[in-house]
Design a protein around this motif. Structure first.
Motif, PDB file in Angstrom:
ATOM      1  N   ASP A 150       0.829  -1.208   0.000  1.00 11.70           N
ATOM      2  CA  ASP A 150       0.000   0.000   0.000  1.00 11.70           C
ATOM      3  C   ASP A 150       0.863   1.258   0.000  1.00 11.70           C
ATOM      4  O   ASP A 150       0.626   2.192  -0.771  1.00 11.70           O
ATOM      5  N   THR A 151       1.865   1.305   0.866  1.00 12.97           N
ATOM      6  CA  THR A 151       2.703   2.505   0.929  1.00 12.97           C
ATOM      7  C   THR A 151       3.641   2.602  -0.271  1.00 12.97           C
ATOM      8  O   THR A 151       4.101   3.682  -0.615  1.00 12.97           O
ATOM      9  N   ALA A 152       3.945   1.468  -0.899  1.00 14.07           N
ATOM     10  CA  ALA A 152       4.877   1.461  -2.030  1.00 14.07           C
ATOM     11  C   ALA A 152       4.167   1.585  -3.367  1.00 14.07           C
ATOM     12  O   ALA A 152       4.765   1.324  -4.411  1.00 14.07           O
ATOM     13  N   ARG A 153       2.910   1.976  -3.345  1.00 17.64           N
ATOM     14  CA  ARG A 153       2.143   2.024  -4.595  1.00 17.64           C
ATOM     15  C   ARG A 153       2.696   3.067  -5.559  1.00 17.64           C
ATOM     16  O   ARG A 153       2.724   2.855  -6.763  1.00 17.64           O
ATOM     17  N   ARG A 154       3.138   4.208  -5.022  1.00 20.30           N
ATOM     18  CA  ARG A 154       3.726   5.238  -5.889  1.00 20.30           C
ATOM     19  C   ARG A 154       5.161   4.886  -6.232  1.00 20.30           C
ATOM     20  O   ARG A 154       5.891   4.343  -5.409  1.00 20.30           O
ATOM     21  N   LYS A 155       5.577   5.218  -7.455  1.00 18.51           N
ATOM     22  CA  LYS A 155       6.923   4.916  -7.899  1.00 18.51           C
ATOM     23  C   LYS A 155       7.938   5.641  -7.022  1.00 18.51           C
ATOM     24  O   LYS A 155       7.848   6.845  -6.813  1.00 18.51           O
ATOM     25  N   GLY A 156       8.885   4.901  -6.510  1.00 18.57           N
ATOM     26  CA  GLY A 156       9.937   5.477  -5.685  1.00 18.57           C
ATOM     27  C   GLY A 156       9.600   5.576  -4.220  1.00 18.57           C
ATOM     28  O   GLY A 156      10.472   5.920  -3.408  1.00 18.57           O
ATOM     29  N   ALA A 157       8.341   5.275  -3.838  1.00 15.29           N
ATOM     30  CA  ALA A 157       7.951   5.415  -2.435  1.00 15.29           C
ATOM     31  C   ALA A 157       8.682   4.415  -1.553  1.00 15.29           C
ATOM     32  O   ALA A 157       9.135   4.752  -0.453  1.00 15.29           O
ATOM     33  N   ALA A 158       8.797   3.172  -2.023  1.00 15.47           N
ATOM     34  CA  ALA A 158       9.485   2.167  -1.217  1.00 15.47           C
ATOM     35  C   ALA A 158      10.947   2.536  -1.024  1.00 15.47           C
ATOM     36  O   ALA A 158      11.501   2.429   0.084  1.00 15.47           O
ATOM     37  N   GLN A 159      11.602   2.997  -2.097  1.00 18.89           N
ATOM     38  CA  GLN A 159      13.007   3.370  -1.985  1.00 18.89           C
ATOM     39  C   GLN A 159      13.193   4.556  -1.049  1.00 18.89           C
ATOM     40  O   GLN A 159      14.189   4.626  -0.317  1.00 18.89           O
ATOM     41  N   ALA A 160      12.251   5.480  -1.058  1.00 21.47           N
ATOM     42  CA  ALA A 160      12.329   6.603  -0.132  1.00 21.47           C
ATOM     43  C   ALA A 160      12.224   6.119   1.317  1.00 21.47           C
ATOM     44  O   ALA A 160      12.945   6.600   2.203  1.00 21.47           O
ATOM     45  N   GLY A 161      11.325   5.149   1.553  1.00 24.87           N
ATOM     46  CA  GLY A 161      11.203   4.594   2.896  1.00 24.87           C
ATOM     47  C   GLY A 161      12.460   3.880   3.346  1.00 24.87           C
ATOM     48  O   GLY A 161      12.909   4.031   4.492  1.00 24.87           O
ATOM     49  N   PHE A 162      13.042   3.094   2.450  1.00 21.18           N
ATOM     50  CA  PHE A 162      14.282   2.392   2.794  1.00 21.18           C
ATOM     51  C   PHE A 162      15.425   3.383   3.035  1.00 21.18           C
ATOM     52  O   PHE A 162      16.264   3.170   3.906  1.00 21.18           O
ATOM     53  N   ALA A 163      15.445   4.466   2.246  1.00 20.63           N
ATOM     54  CA  ALA A 163      16.494   5.477   2.433  1.00 20.63           C
ATOM     55  C   ALA A 163      16.387   6.116   3.809  1.00 20.63           C
ATOM     56  O   ALA A 163      17.400   6.369   4.469  1.00 20.63           O
ATOM     57  N   GLN A 164      15.160   6.379   4.266  1.00 18.88           N
ATOM     58  CA  GLN A 164      14.969   6.919   5.612  1.00 18.88           C
ATOM     59  C   GLN A 164      15.463   5.951   6.675  1.00 18.88           C
ATOM     60  O   GLN A 164      16.077   6.351   7.662  1.00 18.88           O
ATOM     61  N   MET A 165      15.210   4.674   6.443  1.00 21.14           N
ATOM     62  CA  MET A 165      15.670   3.658   7.387  1.00 21.14           C
ATOM     63  C   MET A 165      17.191   3.624   7.441  1.00 21.14           C
ATOM     64  O   MET A 165      17.797   3.581   8.518  1.00 21.14           O
ATOM     65  N   HIS A 166      17.825   3.651   6.295  1.00 21.91           N
ATOM     66  CA  HIS A 166      19.289   3.619   6.252  1.00 21.91           C
ATOM     67  C   HIS A 166      19.885   4.872   6.877  1.00 21.91           C
ATOM     68  O   HIS A 166      20.963   4.811   7.486  1.00 21.91           O
ATOM     69  N   ALA A 167      19.201   6.006   6.736  1.00 23.84           N
ATOM     70  CA  ALA A 167      19.720   7.266   7.263  1.00 23.84           C
ATOM     71  C   ALA A 167      19.487   7.411   8.763  1.00 23.84           C
ATOM     72  O   ALA A 167      19.907   8.405   9.346  1.00 23.84           O
ATOM     73  N   GLY A 168      18.820   6.460   9.387  1.00 22.47           N
ATOM     74  CA  GLY A 168      18.557   6.538  10.813  1.00 22.47           C
ATOM     75  C   GLY A 168      17.397   7.435  11.174  1.00 22.47           C
ATOM     76  O   GLY A 168      17.269   7.852  12.330  1.00 22.47           O
ATOM     77  N   GLU A 169      16.528   7.745  10.209  1.00 21.69           N
ATOM     78  CA  GLU A 169      15.385   8.619  10.465  1.00 21.69           C
ATOM     79  C   GLU A 169      14.149   7.856  10.921  1.00 21.69           C
ATOM     80  O   GLU A 169      13.088   8.447  11.098  1.00 21.69           O
ATOM     81  N   VAL A 170      14.274   6.557  11.079  1.00 24.77           N
ATOM     82  CA  VAL A 170      13.175   5.704  11.513  1.00 24.77           C
ATOM     83  C   VAL A 170      13.655   4.875  12.701  1.00 24.77           C
ATOM     84  O   VAL A 170      14.759   4.323  12.668  1.00 24.77           O
ATOM     85  N   ASP A 171      12.834   4.804  13.740  1.00 23.08           N
ATOM     86  CA  ASP A 171      13.170   3.979  14.909  1.00 23.08           C
ATOM     87  C   ASP A 171      12.576   2.583  14.809  1.00 23.08           C
ATOM     88  O   ASP A 171      13.214   1.602  15.180  1.00 23.08           O
ATOM     89  N   ILE A 172      11.331   2.505  14.320  1.00 29.47           N
ATOM     90  CA  ILE A 172      10.642   1.218  14.207  1.00 29.47           C
ATOM     91  C   ILE A 172      10.061   1.113  12.804  1.00 29.47           C
ATOM     92  O   ILE A 172       9.296   1.979  12.370  1.00 29.47           O
ATOM     93  N   LEU A 173      10.423   0.064  12.104  1.00 30.92           N
ATOM     94  CA  LEU A 173       9.909  -0.179  10.752  1.00 30.92           C
ATOM     95  C   LEU A 173       8.989  -1.385  10.787  1.00 30.92           C
ATOM     96  O   LEU A 173       9.367  -2.455  11.257  1.00 30.92           O
ATOM     97  N   VAL A 174       7.773  -1.202  10.288  1.00 34.47           N
ATOM     98  CA  VAL A 174       6.782  -2.268  10.202  1.00 34.47           C
ATOM     99  C   VAL A 174       6.555  -2.582   8.734  1.00 34.47           C
ATOM    100  O   VAL A 174       6.468  -1.667   7.906  1.00 34.47           O
ATOM    101  N   GLY A 175       6.462  -3.861   8.397  1.00 35.55           N
ATOM    102  CA  GLY A 175       6.221  -4.167   7.005  1.00 35.55           C
ATOM    103  C   GLY A 175       5.980  -5.627   6.736  1.00 35.55           C
ATOM    104  O   GLY A 175       6.040  -6.469   7.643  1.00 35.55           O
TER     105      GLY A 175
END
Length: 850
Positions: A584-609
């Motif tokens: 659902d969140t990855a429906r838009r092109k590039g949305a999933a990669q943006a989420g993963f980039a936030q995770m790699h950058a330390g901008e997310v504490d808890i990732l659900v998926g």
């Protein structure tokens, strides 16, 4: 006129005959009339005669001469796939060739190819002395955009306070031809909307000269207008759309050329794997069995480097199961091979972009081709190595249209070419594992991580946790573990393979359930927009205010999905930064990669998926992984259910502990170099985690043997038990299967067809063995029912019997010998085609879904 046999882009079982003035080479692409349309075709060769009356024969409309002919190996691959998977050759062509190519005439193809050739060698423009004089005379101070172009070319504009245009002498003093900077075309386009035309015009007047672009691969901004984007070392989707956000090239100097990343020193197991594959001569299949984080990607990189160094024209094919994994794989290869052209093939590309990448592979310009399952059918004339990463993944089997297995075709293709193929996985498929145990594949083991440590797996009994007994989603032990990670600034990953808020909405008073009106499935409750959605046919409905049956206002969500977990976490940990990644969140092109980039950058504490977050990602800060209620995979009707569950949990566990744990206040030094097998961390990653990595599994069945094997990371033991069960049941890989899938909107029509199909199958099996022909290409073995151990089972409904108001059933055919099975399928298919049924049907060989 010469008669040619041509396979056309249509679901036809046989090639058609066409006339052409000259003899066309085998593999030549043409456009031919078919009915009222012109369609793409591939020349299979000349024909001596035709079953079509001479008066009815039609001529080839045009030859796609801009493209090299497809080679014999590619044609043989498609013909083998069509025969083995019982599919029309035209259908395999549709899967293998880009849609853009199939839909455009020869002139359009020639124009695009010409443009690609102009871009292949990136060029830049440089100002000449004559150009400096001319620009000083021609440009008005009010032409701001033109002045930007001139400035980028090294010409200094007049002072802002002065309105005078510099004279020729001043212009000559301002421009030094030998030191003039090179202006790249894609940079120029950001300075002026008509830069390309202007620069060509100035060059024609002698004001500019074209020079090789020495800054190729110098930055992520130098790819917008080159063929293809990934060929210059940048993953599609990573290019800056806004010039203000892109790295800027100084106008007075060319950027430095990118340097190749130095290969790290290999561990003993990695080196042994590389040496074994490099020493192979001719065809060989290697099963690279390495725990998560053991450095399999580094092995792929070094094998690719060896092959490319051996032959300047060699090509390497690397398959990955998920589109979302492609960008990080492209980045790894681009960093290691900055001077090599890369092509990327997957269904997420735009039609024209996919053609560009396909052409780069087909023409040999791209020496490294990365992609998902459709890349297994790409034209690669100089293929010298194949890598199938995560070879166990079910995504490699196409489930619609041409139902081929990319992994199996990769192995066949390696045998055809006489090259090595490497199948990599931490949890190999049972078919590949058994092949390795029998010696058909060579087993290469990497039992230890290149850095970091495998997380300790703890099983949490759901019946003994006070929070879970009260209906909570997060147990007490998991709650405490997340709190500890938050306090230490570390990340947690929660895996639940069910998207949405809840699988179904229920009325507790009358038992009403939110069922899909078009499918035999429930409508999933999505709380974000208060909608009910069918994940099979796409039907949507608003959440009713009251129960449609009894009028009760107390409708309740039943079960849990990722949205519900995300909501619960926000309540339990209001201070945490929580993100969710699923379909659902990855429906838009590039949305999933943006989420993963936030995770790699330390901008997310808890990732659900869902399973999207468990594959291949190198999360440096994750020290806790939790699986929420994975028990459904233990008791599924699918024989591969436990195998898939074990692989998912092992992959999920592998996201934690990727880096050695150190005190959190210690900055990493040179001795703390990161894991050589995965991507480097972001610059913001200043600390390594201090917690011991851990995986928690909330389950009602902690005593199950699958979980016991998970705790011990004992894949060989798990595989031995699963194979023993399948052997006793006579299931694959100890037998071979095929399904006749049939569907129709009317059940009576479907039942009549399947009854007819069953009778045809019985008649074929009753035929004496010596009168039955084997499958094409097979000459030994009997194909009779008794000799081949064939069994045709009665028709049964599919696991999801109705989708989009279409009823679905299938007939299972099972046999002990592959030759016998395929000989039967060939005759059964011919009989079914002759019957001209009104239903939609297809034969699925080696099915993985029922």
């Amino acid at each position: 006129m010469t008669l040619h046999r041509i396979a056309v882009d249509a679901p036809l079982w046989d090639a058609l005959d066409y006339l052409h003035a000259g003899t066309l080479p085998r593999g030549c692409l043409v456009r031919v009339p078919l009915g009222r349309q012109n369609v793409l075709g591939v020349v299979l060769g000349p024909a001596d005669n035709s079953a079509t009356p001479e008066a009815s024969l039609r001529a080839v409309s045009e030859v796609v001469s801009a493209l090299p002919a497809l080679d014999a190996d590619w044609l043989d691959l498609l013909q083998f796939a069509a025969t083995y998977y019982q599919r029309p050759l035209g259908e395999l062509m549709a899967a293998a060739l880009p849609t853009w190519l199939r839909n455009h005439a020869a002139a359009a193809v020639a124009k695009r190819v010409a443009g690609l050739h102009r871009r292949r060698e990136p060029q830049a423009y440089r100002l000449t002395p004559a150009g400096g004089t001319a620009l000083a005379q021609e440009l008005s101070p009010r032409h701001a955009a033109l002045w930007r172009l001139a400035t980028a070319l090294g010409f200094t504009p007049p002072h802002a306070a002065s309105t005078a245009t510099p004279d020729a002498a001043t212009a000559q003093a301002l421009i030094h031809h030998d030191a003039a900077p090179r202006l790249q075309l894609d940079v120029a386009r950001r300075l002026h909307p008509k830069a390309a035309a202007l620069l060509r015009d100035w060059a024609a007047r002698g004001w500019l000269e074209t020079v090789p672009d020495v800054a190729q691969d110098s930055g992520r901004d130098h790819v917008r207008n080159t063929l293809p984007m990934a060929m210059h070392g940048v993953a599609p989707g990573t290019v800056h759309d806004d010039a203000s956000q892109a790295p800027q090239t100084k106008p007075d100097a060319s950027p430095p050329t990118r340097q190749a990343a130095l290969p790290p020193a290999l561990q003993a197991a990695q080196q042994a794997a590389v040496d074994a594959v490099c020493a192979a001569r001719g065809y060989a299949t290697f099963l690279l069995f390495g725990v998560t984080g053991s450095g399999k990607t580094e092995v792929y990189l070094q094998l690719s480097a060896h092959v490319l160094a051996q032959d300047p024209q060699a090509q390497v094919l690397v398959l990955t199961p998920e589109i979302n994994l492609t960008p990080q794989l492209v980045q790894r290869f681009a960093e290691r091979f900055p001077g090599e052209a890369l092509a990327v093939l997957h269904s997420g590309l735009a039609e024209a972009e996919r053609f560009d990448h396909w052409y780069a592979a087909h023409s040999g310009a791209a020496r490294i081709v990365l992609g998902t399952r459709l890349a297994a059918l790409a034209s690669l004339p100089q293929l010298a190595l194949i890598v199938v990463d995560e070879e166990h993944d079910a995504s490699y089997k196409q489930q619609e249209g041409a139902r081929y297995s990319a992994r199996d075709l990769a192995v066949w293709r390696a045998r055809q070419r006489g090259i090595a193929v490497v199948l990599g996985s931490a949890t190999p498929s049972l078919e590949s594992w058994r092949a390795a145990q029998r010696g058909r594949y060579r087993l290469l083991e990497m039992p230890e991580r290149a850095s970091g440590s495998l997380p300790a797996v703890r099983l949490l009994h759901a019946g003994q946790d006070p929070l879970l007994r009260q209906g909570g989603l997060i147990g007490q032990v998991l709650f405490d573990a997340i709190e500890q990670r938050l306090a230490r600034g570390e990340q947690s990953l929660l895996f639940l393979n069910r998207r949405g808020y809840a699988p179904v909405l229920r009325c507790p008073d009358c038992g009403w359930l939110s069922d899909c009106p078009h499918c035999d499935a429930h409508l999933v409750y999505h709380r974000t927009d208060r909608s009910l959605r069918c994940h099979h046919c796409g039907h949507r409905a608003a959440v009713p205010r009251a129960c449609p049956d009894c009028g009760s206002l107390d409708l309740q969500p039943l079960g849990r999905g990722t949205q519900r977990v995300e909501e619960a976490l926000a309540v339990l940990f209001p201070q945490a930064r929580i993100a969710r990644i699923d379909a659902d969140t990855a429906r838009r092109k590039g949305a999933a990669q943006a989420g993963f980039a936030q995770m790699h950058a330390g901008e997310v504490d808890i990732l659900v998926g869902t399973q999207m977050i468990t594959k291949g990602h190198d999360f440096q800060r994750v020290t806790l992984v939790a699986a929420l209620n994975p028990d459904a995979g233990l008791f599924t009707h699918d024989l591969r259910g436990p195998e898939r569950l074990f692989a998912q949990l092992m992959q999920a566990a592998g996201r934690a502990g990727r880096v050695d744990a150190l005190p959190i206040d210690r900055n990493p030094g040179p001795a703390d170099a990161l894991d050589c097998c995965e991507a480097k961390p972001d610059a913001a990653d200043l600390h390594r985690p201090s917690s011991t990595p851990e995986m928690l599994v909330q389950t009602a069945y902690p005593e199950h043997s699958l979980y016991s094997a998970l705790v011990a990371y004992d894949y060989p033991g798990f595989a031995a038990r699963e194979l023993a069960e399948r052997r006793s049941a006579g299931m694959p890989p100890f037998s071979h299967q095929a399904l006749l899938r049939a569907e129709h909107k009317k059940t009576e029509v479907l039942d009549a067809f399947l009854a007819q199909a069953s009778k045809l199958a019985a008649d074929i099996l009753a035929t004496p063995a010596d009168s039955l022909s084997a499958a094409p290409g097979q000459t030994d073995g009997n194909v009779g029912g008794a000799a081949g151990g064939l069994m045709v089972y009665p028709p049964v409904p599919a696991s999801l019997a109705r989708v989009a108001d279409v009823h679905r059933q299938h007939v299972l055919v099972e046999g002990n010998h592959r030759i016998a099975l395929h000989g039967f399928l060939a005759q059964w298919r011919a009989a079914l085609l002759h019957a001209k049924a009104r239903v939609r049907w297809a034969i699925d060989v080696d099915p993985t879904e029922f």
